[in-house]
Design a protein around this motif. Structure first.
Motif, PDB file in Angstrom:
ATOM      1  N   ALA A 117       0.798  -1.216  -0.002  1.00  0.00           N
ATOM      2  CA  ALA A 117       0.177  -0.002   0.109  1.00  0.00           C
ATOM      3  C   ALA A 117       0.863   1.393  -0.155  1.00  0.00           C
ATOM      4  CB  ALA A 117      -1.000   0.010   1.139  1.00  0.00           C
ATOM      5  N   GLN A 118       2.082   1.443   0.761  1.00  0.00           N
ATOM      6  CA  GLN A 118       2.773   2.374   0.692  1.00  0.00           C
ATOM      7  C   GLN A 118       3.603   2.614  -0.557  1.00  0.00           C
ATOM      8  OE1 GLN A 118       5.070   1.096   4.318  1.00  0.00           O
ATOM      9  NE2 GLN A 118       4.080   2.320   5.755  1.00  0.00           N
ATOM     10  N   PHE A 119       3.929   1.462  -1.135  1.00  0.00           N
ATOM     11  CA  PHE A 119       4.594   1.644  -2.489  1.00  0.00           C
ATOM     12  C   PHE A 119       3.609   2.284  -3.409  1.00  0.00           C
ATOM     13  CE2 PHE A 119       5.001  -0.147  -6.706  1.00  0.00           C
ATOM     14  CZ  PHE A 119       6.147   0.233  -7.228  1.00  0.00           C
ATOM     15  N   SER A 120       2.185   2.063  -3.407  1.00  0.00           N
ATOM     16  CA  SER A 120       1.272   2.417  -4.202  1.00  0.00           C
ATOM     17  C   SER A 120       0.940   3.801  -4.045  1.00  0.00           C
ATOM     18  CB  SER A 120      -0.050   1.685  -4.169  1.00  0.00           C
ATOM     19  OG  SER A 120      -0.051   0.483  -4.127  1.00  0.00           O
ATOM     20  N   VAL A 121       1.022   4.114  -2.754  1.00  0.00           N
ATOM     21  CA  VAL A 121       0.838   5.553  -2.325  1.00  0.00           C
ATOM     22  C   VAL A 121       2.143   6.462  -3.110  1.00  0.00           C
ATOM     23  CG1 VAL A 121       0.774   7.175  -0.682  1.00  0.00           C
ATOM     24  CG2 VAL A 121      -0.695   5.389  -0.280  1.00  0.00           C
ATOM     25  N   LEU A 122       3.285   5.985  -2.745  1.00  0.00           N
ATOM     26  CA  LEU A 122       4.282   6.636  -3.274  1.00  0.00           C
ATOM     27  C   LEU A 122       4.417   6.889  -4.943  1.00  0.00           C
ATOM     28  CD1 LEU A 122       7.326   5.140  -1.025  1.00  0.00           C
ATOM     29  CD2 LEU A 122       6.316   7.356  -0.951  1.00  0.00           C
ATOM     30  N   SER A 123       3.945   5.792  -5.363  1.00  0.00           N
ATOM     31  CA  SER A 123       3.957   5.646  -6.971  1.00  0.00           C
ATOM     32  C   SER A 123       3.252   6.657  -7.511  1.00  0.00           C
ATOM     33  CB  SER A 123       3.521   4.307  -7.461  1.00  0.00           C
ATOM     34  OG  SER A 123       4.485   3.207  -7.399  1.00  0.00           O
ATOM     35  N   LEU A 124       1.858   6.687  -6.887  1.00  0.00           N
ATOM     36  CA  LEU A 124       0.857   7.719  -7.394  1.00  0.00           C
ATOM     37  C   LEU A 124       1.246   9.126  -7.249  1.00  0.00           C
ATOM     38  CD1 LEU A 124      -2.590   6.232  -6.399  1.00  0.00           C
ATOM     39  CD2 LEU A 124      -1.725   6.703  -8.504  1.00  0.00           C
ATOM     40  N   ILE A 125       1.941   9.532  -5.837  1.00  0.00           N
ATOM     41  CA  ILE A 125       2.436  10.712  -5.646  1.00  0.00           C
ATOM     42  C   ILE A 125       3.384  11.109  -6.729  1.00  0.00           C
ATOM     43  CG2 ILE A 125       3.599  12.301  -4.063  1.00  0.00           C
ATOM     44  CD1 ILE A 125       2.459  10.527  -1.987  1.00  0.00           C
ATOM     45  N   GLU A 126       4.139  10.141  -7.047  1.00  0.00           N
ATOM     46  CA  GLU A 126       5.411  10.487  -8.168  1.00  0.00           C
ATOM     47  C   GLU A 126       4.888  10.711  -9.383  1.00  0.00           C
ATOM     48  OE1 GLU A 126       9.410   8.431  -9.335  1.00  0.00           O
ATOM     49  OE2 GLU A 126       7.656   7.376 -10.004  1.00  0.00           O
ATOM     50  N   ALA A 178      14.405  11.766  -0.671  1.00  0.00           N
ATOM     51  CA  ALA A 178      14.525  10.487  -0.271  1.00  0.00           C
ATOM     52  C   ALA A 178      13.360   9.424  -0.808  1.00  0.00           C
ATOM     53  CB  ALA A 178      14.536  10.472   1.330  1.00  0.00           C
ATOM     54  N   GLY A 179      12.301   9.800  -0.985  1.00  0.00           N
ATOM     55  CA  GLY A 179      11.182   9.377  -1.394  1.00  0.00           C
ATOM     56  C   GLY A 179      11.369   8.995  -2.871  1.00  0.00           C
ATOM     57  N   THR A 180      11.780   9.694  -3.731  1.00  0.00           N
ATOM     58  CA  THR A 180      12.274   9.511  -5.063  1.00  0.00           C
ATOM     59  C   THR A 180      13.279   8.472  -5.004  1.00  0.00           C
ATOM     60  OG1 THR A 180      11.655  11.715  -5.676  1.00  0.00           O
ATOM     61  CG2 THR A 180      12.649  10.456  -7.075  1.00  0.00           C
ATOM     62  N   ALA A 181      14.305   8.538  -4.362  1.00  0.00           N
ATOM     63  CA  ALA A 181      15.352   7.699  -4.368  1.00  0.00           C
ATOM     64  C   ALA A 181      14.765   6.243  -3.830  1.00  0.00           C
ATOM     65  CB  ALA A 181      16.519   8.291  -3.453  1.00  0.00           C
ATOM     66  N   LEU A 182      14.021   6.069  -2.835  1.00  0.00           N
ATOM     67  CA  LEU A 182      13.529   4.957  -2.364  1.00  0.00           C
ATOM     68  C   LEU A 182      12.632   4.119  -3.651  1.00  0.00           C
ATOM     69  CD1 LEU A 182      13.395   2.741  -0.280  1.00  0.00           C
ATOM     70  CD2 LEU A 182      11.374   4.062   0.529  1.00  0.00           C
ATOM     71  N   LEU A 183      11.780   4.964  -4.006  1.00  0.00           N
ATOM     72  CA  LEU A 183      10.927   4.522  -5.076  1.00  0.00           C
ATOM     73  C   LEU A 183      11.718   3.844  -6.225  1.00  0.00           C
ATOM     74  CD1 LEU A 183       7.792   4.091  -5.567  1.00  0.00           C
ATOM     75  CD2 LEU A 183       7.916   6.374  -6.838  1.00  0.00           C
ATOM     76  N   ALA A 184      12.985   4.325  -6.638  1.00  0.00           N
ATOM     77  CA  ALA A 184      13.662   3.866  -7.621  1.00  0.00           C
ATOM     78  C   ALA A 184      14.351   2.521  -7.008  1.00  0.00           C
ATOM     79  CB  ALA A 184      14.789   4.937  -7.903  1.00  0.00           C
ATOM     80  N   ARG A 185      14.696   2.375  -5.970  1.00  0.00           N
ATOM     81  CA  ARG A 185      15.286   1.437  -5.630  1.00  0.00           C
ATOM     82  C   ARG A 185      14.047   0.110  -5.286  1.00  0.00           C
ATOM     83  NH1 ARG A 185      17.487   2.799  -0.208  1.00  0.00           N
ATOM     84  NH2 ARG A 185      17.884   0.422   0.056  1.00  0.00           N
ATOM     85  N   LEU A 186      12.765   0.458  -5.145  1.00  0.00           N
ATOM     86  CA  LEU A 186      11.641  -0.502  -4.878  1.00  0.00           C
ATOM     87  C   LEU A 186      11.211  -1.179  -6.311  1.00  0.00           C
ATOM     88  CD1 LEU A 186       9.473   1.512  -2.669  1.00  0.00           C
ATOM     89  CD2 LEU A 186      11.049  -0.351  -2.010  1.00  0.00           C
ATOM     90  N   ARG A 187      11.748  -0.395  -7.401  1.00  0.00           N
ATOM     91  CA  ARG A 187      11.201  -0.734  -8.854  1.00  0.00           C
ATOM     92  C   ARG A 187      11.513  -2.132  -9.159  1.00  0.00           C
ATOM     93  NH1 ARG A 187       9.992   4.729  -9.902  1.00  0.00           N
ATOM     94  NH2 ARG A 187       7.664   5.096 -10.022  1.00  0.00           N
ATOM     95  N   PRO A 188      12.868  -2.196  -8.966  1.00  0.00           N
ATOM     96  CA  PRO A 188      13.498  -3.399  -9.266  1.00  0.00           C
ATOM     97  C   PRO A 188      13.051  -4.745  -8.775  1.00  0.00           C
ATOM     98  CG  PRO A 188      15.457  -2.029  -9.332  1.00  0.00           C
ATOM     99  CD  PRO A 188      13.919  -1.298  -8.582  1.00  0.00           C
ATOM    100  N   ALA A 189      12.648  -4.510  -7.299  1.00  0.00           N
ATOM    101  CA  ALA A 189      11.848  -5.577  -6.517  1.00  0.00           C
ATOM    102  C   ALA A 189      10.491  -5.711  -6.896  1.00  0.00           C
ATOM    103  CB  ALA A 189      11.884  -5.027  -5.038  1.00  0.00           C
TER     104      ALA A 189
END
Length: 183
Positions: free
Chosen positions: A79-88, A141-152
Motif C-alpha cells: 500500500a505504501q509503495f502504491s501511494v508513493l507511486s501515485l504521488i510520483e 529520499a522518497g524518489t530515491a527509495l521508489l527507484a530502489r523499489l521498482r526492481p523488487a
C-alpha cells in the motif's frame, strides 16, 4: 480477622496473581510446532476452485505475499509503495484523490501518509487552491527509495510470469487492464 490483616491478604493475593501472569507465554510465542503444522489436513476448496472470483483472490494473495516479502527489506508495504507511486506520477495530488484512486478509507490513508512523512519520504502541505486539502509531494529520499523499489516489483512480476508462463502473464495483464479505470 483484624482489619489491618485483611489488606495484607489482598496484597499477597494480588502479588501471586501477578506472578502467575508472568509465567504465561507471550502472545508472540509460537503456539504450534512445525510437526503440528504439518499434521493439519489440507482442506478441499470444493466448488470454490471453479469460481473465477476465488481464483483471482488466490492469485492476489500469492502476488501480495511475494511483493510484501520483497518490499520488507525496505520496510515498505504494498500500500505504501502504491501511494508513493501515485504521488510520483501526480506531484501535488491531494490525499482525497489518492484515497479514491486506491480505494483506501481517508482515515487509513491519513495514517499511511503520516508514516511516510515521518520517514521523510513524503512532504505534505496545505493546498493553495483549497485549504481543506493537503497536497503531497515526494521528497528526494522518497524518489530515491521508489527507484530502489521498482526492481523488487519487477522481480516479483518476473516470478509470476515464470509461474504461469510469459504468454499467460501477458494475456492476464491485458484481460485485467479493463479494471484499471473502475473505482
Amino acid at each position: 480477622m483484624e482489619p489491618g490483616k485483611a489488606g495484607v491478604g489482598k496484597r499477597i493475593a494480588k502479588g501471586s496473581r501477578r506472578a502467575a501472569r508472568v509465567a504465561k507465554p507471550s502472545r508472540s510465542a509460537k503456539r504450534t510446532t512445525p510437526a503440528a503444522k504439518a499434521a493439519r489436513p489440507k482442506l478441499s476448496s470444493g466448488d470454490l476452485s471453479h469460481s473465477l472470483g476465488y481464483r483471482i483472490r488466490r492469485a492476489q494473495l500469492w502476488v501480495f505475499k511475494d511483493v510484501s516479502r520483497r518490499l520488507a527489506a525496505f520496510d515498505i508495504s504494498p500500500a505504501q509503495f502504491s501511494v508513493l507511486s501515485l504521488i510520483e506520477a501526480n506531484p501535488g495530488v491531494n490525499q482525497l484523490a489518492i484515497a479514491q484512486s486506491l480505494s483506501i478509507e481517508r482515515a487509513g490513508l491519513g495514517r499511511l501518509v503520516d508514516h511516510l512523512e515521518r520517514r521523510g519520504l513524503v512532504q505534505r502541505s496545505a493546498s493553495a487552491i483549497n485549504r481543506r486539502y493537503y497536497v503531497l509531494y515526494l521528497t528526494e529520499a522518497g524518489t530515491a527509495l521508489l527507484a530502489r523499489l521498482r526492481p523488487a516489483i519487477a522481480e516479483s512480476e518476473k516470478t509470476l510470469a515464470a509461474k504461469i508462463g510469459p504468454r499467460a502473464f501477458s494475456e492476464l495483464q491485458r484481460a485485467l487492464s479493463v479494471f484499471l479505470q473502475d473505482p
